[in-house]
Motif scaffolding. Structure first.
Motif, PDB file in Angstrom:
ATOM      1  N   LEU A  67       0.670  -1.309  -0.121  1.00 10.58           N
ATOM      2  CA  LEU A  67      -0.018  -0.118   0.063  1.00 10.58           C
ATOM      3  C   LEU A  67       0.945   1.384   0.182  1.00 10.58           C
ATOM      4  CD1 LEU A  67      -2.984   0.911   0.076  1.00 10.58           C
ATOM      5  CD2 LEU A  67      -2.613   1.039   2.674  1.00 10.58           C
ATOM      6  N   VAL A  87      -2.038   4.852 -10.367  1.00  2.84           N
ATOM      7  CA  VAL A  87      -1.527   4.297  -9.020  1.00  2.84           C
ATOM      8  C   VAL A  87      -2.335   2.945  -9.129  1.00  2.84           C
ATOM      9  CG1 VAL A  87      -0.390   5.980  -7.627  1.00  2.84           C
ATOM     10  CG2 VAL A  87      -2.870   5.721  -7.372  1.00  2.84           C
ATOM     11  N   PRO A  89      -2.764   0.586  -6.211  1.00  7.70           N
ATOM     12  CA  PRO A  89      -3.989   0.140  -5.146  1.00  7.70           C
ATOM     13  C   PRO A  89      -5.455   0.820  -5.749  1.00  7.70           C
ATOM     14  CG  PRO A  89      -2.085   1.333  -4.016  1.00  7.70           C
ATOM     15  CD  PRO A  89      -1.943   1.575  -5.643  1.00  7.70           C
ATOM     16  N   PHE A  90      -6.392  -0.294  -5.117  1.00  6.16           N
ATOM     17  CA  PHE A  90      -7.814  -0.124  -5.651  1.00  6.16           C
ATOM     18  C   PHE A  90      -8.075  -0.415  -7.228  1.00  6.16           C
ATOM     19  CE2 PHE A  90      -7.039   3.815  -2.850  1.00  6.16           C
ATOM     20  CZ  PHE A  90      -7.225   2.993  -1.567  1.00  6.16           C
ATOM     21  N   MET A 169      -5.971  -5.252   2.286  1.00  7.47           N
ATOM     22  CA  MET A 169      -5.082  -3.869   2.553  1.00  7.47           C
ATOM     23  C   MET A 169      -5.157  -3.142   0.950  1.00  7.47           C
ATOM     24  SD  MET A 169      -4.211  -4.144   5.617  1.00  7.47           S
ATOM     25  CE  MET A 169      -2.302  -3.267   5.824  1.00  7.47           C
ATOM     26  N   GLY A 172      -9.601  -2.109  -1.546  1.00 13.41           N
ATOM     27  CA  GLY A 172     -10.393  -1.057  -1.237  1.00 13.41           C
ATOM     28  C   GLY A 172     -11.981  -1.762  -1.511  1.00 13.41           C
ATOM     29  N   ASN A 173     -11.825  -3.047  -1.658  1.00 16.99           N
ATOM     30  CA  ASN A 173     -13.583  -3.601  -1.756  1.00 16.99           C
ATOM     31  C   ASN A 173     -14.471  -3.032  -2.611  1.00 16.99           C
ATOM     32  OD1 ASN A 173     -15.443  -5.146  -0.859  1.00 16.99           O
ATOM     33  ND2 ASN A 173     -15.725  -4.247   1.345  1.00 16.99           N
ATOM     34  N   ILE A 174     -13.897  -2.875  -3.870  1.00 10.68           N
ATOM     35  CA  ILE A 174     -14.838  -2.302  -4.919  1.00 10.68           C
ATOM     36  C   ILE A 174     -15.461  -3.576  -5.881  1.00 10.68           C
ATOM     37  CG2 ILE A 174     -14.910  -0.749  -6.840  1.00 10.68           C
ATOM     38  CD1 ILE A 174     -12.125   0.231  -5.690  1.00 10.68           C
TER      39      ILE A 174
END
Lengths: 226, 254
Positions: A67, A87, A89-90, A169, A172-174
């Motif tokens: 992260l 970037v 992450p997510f 981590m 982002g639970n999308i």
């Protein structure tokens, strides 16, 4: 989206992630395994240790550092932004990168063991028959190491399906992008939706058992060593 | 020789905490919502110094602690991150309903670690000049539900959809913002205080009218019903001393 279709979306995303990661890991892991199996370099210990790190580190440690390093202020984040990739992450690509890292030992080690088990002899014979190194790798080493490739691919796939801490981590639970089955199960349990949790969690148990059963049935001679 | 051996064995057992506790001081096992970790450690220390009792703390997510309590975990007090879970435990006969009380009220803040990102009216949410907005999972975290309610009241939800990233809990949500992976996010006021000082950056303290109060309730569990140390801790949590400590961590009180 209904609850059931969200679960299905999570299952589909998980299978997609694990497939992409397994293919990438066979491409990346094979040369590493070959090098580790044959080298006499003093770097062998260090490289082997780095490959094995995810076996030892808690997923939260890996996830936390990913992260930070993949974020906009981290070295990897700066690089991906400079390359115009944004970037990681997510994003789905972010999950792929992270999964390749944490599933690496599960693929490299079985293949490396298989290469080591071949020994020098078959390759020496191949070169006396005037096979070049590339030729003898493909027509001697790879076929002989087939069980190792099979174990590596199955374990890499299964481990990616089962991973939770790292995805949690950096994901982002999308929905449909980073919400994989393990995260969905965690959500159900946290929300006290135990019935839904049971469907997915029970499915995971059956899936994992089927995978390991396949592995041990196809490879009865030697145990897969993760 | 024998005596010396048994004396040192006794000392060893005492050191390991295996021996019987002194008669007057008791022990109470408390399950605490993870977002209340720092204040509760301080409160437990003060409680120990004042009463001689020892509070043994276990931290975790509210849903997980509920599952543990429902399956026989040896906790005597439950300090939840919401008010629903303690009520549910009381309904299910695992907690003493009359003992339930609100020990802290959380406040929601829209925060960015960078200056000038968040204005003091939350207009940035309409501007869309950011890539990611972090919220806690509204299904499992009260701060997440409060954040979604705020976005709905502002009418900002439809436009924000794909930019929303969810932390599993408020701690992870804070991490997303603090590491810069999300430019801004809805976090807890208590997270923006470090050693009593406010963290930098820019913030909008979301007015109370935008969301239901984030009540954190505590309840005496059936396992602690006859433990004087548990009763003492509940009394201590309601004392002015503890209330001042809770406020100093950025929480409100009823």
């Amino acid at each position: 989206m209904t609850a059931a279709s969200q679960d299905l979306a999570a299952v589909w995303l998980t299978l997609k992630l694990a497939s992409v990661v397994t293919v990438l890991l066979l491409i990346i892991g094979t040369p590493i395994a070959w090098w580790l199996a044959r080298t006499r370099s003093r770097l062998k210990g260090a490289v082997g240790a780095i490959v094995a790190l995810p076996l030892v580190l808690p997923p939260t440690v890996i996830g936390f550092y990913l992260l930070i390093t993949m974020g906009p202020h981290g070295p990897i984040g700066r690089l991906t932004e400079a390359l115009g990739l944004g970037v990681l992450p997510f994003t789905f690509s972010g999950l792929v990168v992270a999964s390749v890292f944490y599933s690496l030992p599960f693929v490299v080690q079985p293949i490396q063991n298989a290469f080591e088990a071949i020994g020098e002899r078959p390759l020496e014979v191949a070169s006396t028959l005037r096979a070049g190194p590339w030729d003898s790798f493909w027509s001697v080493a790879v076929p002989l190491a087939r069980p190792g490739f099979l174990s590596g691919a199955i374990l890499g796939f299964a481990h990616t399906v089962g991973e939770f801490g790292v995805v949690l981590m950096i994901g982002g639970n999308i929905p449909e992008k980073t919400r994989v089955v393990s995260v969905q199960i965690y959500d159900h349990v946290e929300a006290l939706a135990y019935t839904q949790a049971h469907w997915l969690a029970g499915g995971m148990v059956l899936f994992s058992f089927a995978v390991l059963l396949t592995l041990y049935t196809l490879n009865p001679g030697r145990r897969a060593r993760p | 020789m024998f005596q010396r051996l048994s004396a040192s064995l006794g000392a060893l057992i005492a050191v390991l905490g295996l021996g019987a506790a002194p008669a007057r001081a008791g022990e109470v096992h408390v399950a605490v919502a993870a977002n209340f970790t720092a204040p509760m450690q301080k409160i437990a220390a003060a409680f120990g110094a004042d009463s001689g009792h020892r509070a043994v703390l276990a931290f975790g997510a509210t849903g997980k602690l509920y599952a543990q309590i429902a399956n026989g975990a040896p906790f005597e007090i439950f300090m939840s991150a919401d008010d629903e879970t303690p009520a549910r435990l009381a309904r299910e006969g695992l907690a003493k309903a009359p003992s339930r009380f609100t020990y802290a009220i959380g406040r929601l803040v829209l925060w960015s670690p960078d200056e000038g990102v968040v204005d003091d009216r939350g207009a940035v949410l309409q501007s869309g000049s950011f890539r990611h907005l972090a919220v806690a999972n509204p299904r499992t975290a009260p701060y997440g539900a409060a954040a979604m309610s705020t976005l709905e009241k502002l009418g900002a939800l439809p436009a924000l959809g794909p930019r929303l990233v969810q932390g599993e809990n408020i701690t992870q949500t804070f991490q997303f913002v603090a590491t810069g992976n999300a430019e801004l996010g809805f976090v807890a006021a208590s997270q923006l205080l470090k050693d009593g000082k406010a963290l930098g950056g820019s913030r909008w303290d979301v007015p109370a009218a935008f969301y239901e109060p984030i009540r954190q309730d505590a309840v005496l569990l059936v396992k602690g019903a006859d433990n004087p140390a548990a009763a003492a801790l509940i009394a201590f949590l309601k004392s002015d001393k503890a209330r001042a400590m809770i406020r100093s961590y950025g929480y409100e009180l009823p």
